[in-house]
Design an enzyme around this catalytic site. Structure first.
Site, PDB file in Angstrom:
ATOM      1  N   ARG A 286      -7.233  48.680  38.615  1.00 23.93           N
ATOM      2  CA  ARG A 286      -7.266  48.574  37.156  1.00 23.93           C
ATOM      3  C   ARG A 286      -8.286  49.544  36.564  1.00 23.93           C
ATOM      4  NH1 ARG A 286      -4.277  44.828  35.105  1.00 23.93           N
ATOM      5  NH2 ARG A 286      -5.374  44.592  33.128  1.00 23.93           N
TER       6      ARG A 286
ATOM      7  N   PHE B   4       7.412  43.811  21.793  1.00 26.50           N
ATOM      8  CA  PHE B   4       7.624  45.090  22.470  1.00 26.50           C
ATOM      9  C   PHE B   4       8.555  44.970  23.668  1.00 26.50           C
ATOM     10  CE2 PHE B   4       3.568  43.345  24.182  1.00 26.50           C
ATOM     11  CZ  PHE B   4       3.867  43.288  25.537  1.00 26.50           C
TER      12      PHE B   4
ATOM     13  N   ARG C  17      -4.517  56.772  32.914  1.00 35.68           N
ATOM     14  CA  ARG C  17      -3.853  56.699  31.602  1.00 35.68           C
ATOM     15  C   ARG C  17      -4.460  57.689  30.615  1.00 35.68           C
ATOM     16  NH1 ARG C  17      -3.363  50.258  32.166  1.00 35.68           N
ATOM     17  NH2 ARG C  17      -1.156  50.080  32.730  1.00 35.68           N
TER      18      ARG C  17
ATOM     19  N   LYS D 135       5.411  54.931  36.361  1.00 33.87           N
ATOM     20  CA  LYS D 135       6.497  54.674  35.408  1.00 33.87           C
ATOM     21  C   LYS D 135       7.319  55.944  35.140  1.00 33.87           C
ATOM     22  CE  LYS D 135       4.130  50.799  33.123  1.00 33.87           C
ATOM     23  NZ  LYS D 135       3.797  50.192  31.808  1.00 33.87           N
TER      24      LYS D 135
ATOM     25  N   TYR E 202       9.238  41.761  34.058  1.00 36.88           N
ATOM     26  CA  TYR E 202       8.386  41.571  32.886  1.00 36.88           C
ATOM     27  C   TYR E 202       8.698  40.274  32.137  1.00 36.88           C
ATOM     28  CZ  TYR E 202       6.327  46.282  33.115  1.00 36.88           C
ATOM     29  OH  TYR E 202       5.619  47.408  33.472  1.00 36.88           O
TER      30      TYR E 202
ATOM     31  N   GLU F 221       4.317  39.967  42.176  1.00 37.33           N
ATOM     32  CA  GLU F 221       4.942  41.251  41.866  1.00 37.33           C
ATOM     33  C   GLU F 221       5.378  41.983  43.138  1.00 37.33           C
ATOM     34  OE1 GLU F 221       2.760  42.103  37.588  1.00 37.33           O
ATOM     35  OE2 GLU F 221       2.108  43.251  39.328  1.00 37.33           O
TER      36      GLU F 221
ATOM     37  N   THR G 261      -4.768  49.661  28.976  1.00 41.06           N
ATOM     38  CA  THR G 261      -3.315  49.696  28.744  1.00 41.06           C
ATOM     39  C   THR G 261      -2.953  50.735  27.698  1.00 41.06           C
ATOM     40  OG1 THR G 261      -3.237  47.338  29.256  1.00 41.06           O
ATOM     41  CG2 THR G 261      -1.335  48.264  28.101  1.00 41.06           C
TER      42      THR G 261
ATOM     43  N   HIS H  60       1.659  50.961  35.977  1.00 40.52           N
ATOM     44  CA  HIS H  60       1.440  49.524  35.884  1.00 40.52           C
ATOM     45  C   HIS H  60       0.604  49.096  37.078  1.00 40.52           C
ATOM     46  CE1 HIS H  60       2.148  45.190  35.674  1.00 40.52           C
ATOM     47  NE2 HIS H  60       2.346  45.256  36.970  1.00 40.52           N
TER      48      HIS H  60
ATOM     49  N   ASN I  12       2.879  54.489  29.241  1.00 42.91           N
ATOM     50  CA  ASN I  12       1.486  54.552  29.692  1.00 42.91           C
ATOM     51  C   ASN I  12       1.327  54.826  31.185  1.00 42.91           C
ATOM     52  OD1 ASN I  12       2.252  52.034  30.586  1.00 42.91           O
ATOM     53  ND2 ASN I  12       0.454  50.949  29.802  1.00 42.91           N
TER      54      ASN I  12
END
Ligand code: CMP
Length: 142
Positions: A86, A58, A103, A10, A50, A127, A92, A116, A113
Site C-alpha cells: 500500500r 462509481f 500512482r 490495471k 468489487y 482476493e 487511491t 489495486h 489509478n
C-alpha cells in the site's frame, strides 16, 4: 510477519506499457511474485471482485474501466507485505499520492489509478482466492 497480498496492474498501466516498471518496484521493495497471470476480466468477474463497492456511485464506471483491457494480477509475498504494498502504491487518488509512489508516477485519475492492492491480510486472502487456486501459488524456496 511474512504476508501475502493481492495486486492488480490495471488496464491503464498495461496500456501505458509500464508492467515492468511496476514489477521493478515490487522487487526493489523485497516483495516476491509468487503467482501471476494476465487476463481480460469479464463483467461478471469484475463485478464479483468489487462486490463490496456495488452500492457506490462509481461502481459502474469502475467495472467498465476494469474490463476495458487486459490486467496483470499477482500475489506478492514478503515481510509486512500488505502495508508495504500500500505504501509503494500511494493514495487511491493519484493527486494525493506521495511523490515516488506507483500512482503518483503512473496513474492519471482516481478512476484510472494504475494498480489495486489489498487493504488487509483478510481481504488479501479473499482476493487471492477469487483469482488463484492454491496450486497456482508457488513457494519461493530459493
Ligand atoms: P481500488 O483499490 O481498485 O478499489 C476500488 C476502486 O474504485 C479504487 O481503486 C478506485 O480506482 C475506484 N474509485 C473511483 N472513485 C472512488 C472513490 N471515490 N473512492 C474510492 N475508490 C474510488
Amino acid at each position: 510477519a511474512i504476508e501475502r497480498t493481492f495486486s492488480i496492474i490495471k488496464p491503464d498501466a498495461v496500456a501505458k506499457n509500464v508492467i515492468g516498471e511496476i514489477y521493478s518496484r515490487f522487487e526493489k521493495n523485497d516483495l516476491k511474485i509468487v503467482a501471476a497471470k494476465m487476463l481480460h476480466l469479464t463483467k461478471e468477474q469484475a463485478e464479483g471482485f468489487y462486490a463490496e463497492h456495488s452500492e457506490r456511485g462509481f461502481f459502474n464506471d469502475l467495472v467498465a474501466f476494469m474490463i476495458s483491457g487486459p490486467v496483470i494480477m499477482q500475489v506478492l509475498e514478503g515481510e509486512n507485505a500488505v502495508l508495504k504494498h500500500r505504501e509503494i502504491m500511494g493514495a487511491t487518488n493519484p493527486k494525493e499520492a506521495a511523490a515516488g509512489t506507483i500512482r503518483a508516477d503512473f496513474a492519471s485519475s482516481i478512476d484510472e489509478n494504475a494498480v489495486h492492492g489489498s487493504d488487509a491480510v483478510e481481504t488479501a486472502q479473499r482476493e487471492i482466492a477469487y483469482f488463484f487456486s492454491d496450486n497456482e501459488i508457488c513457494a519461493r524456496t530459493r
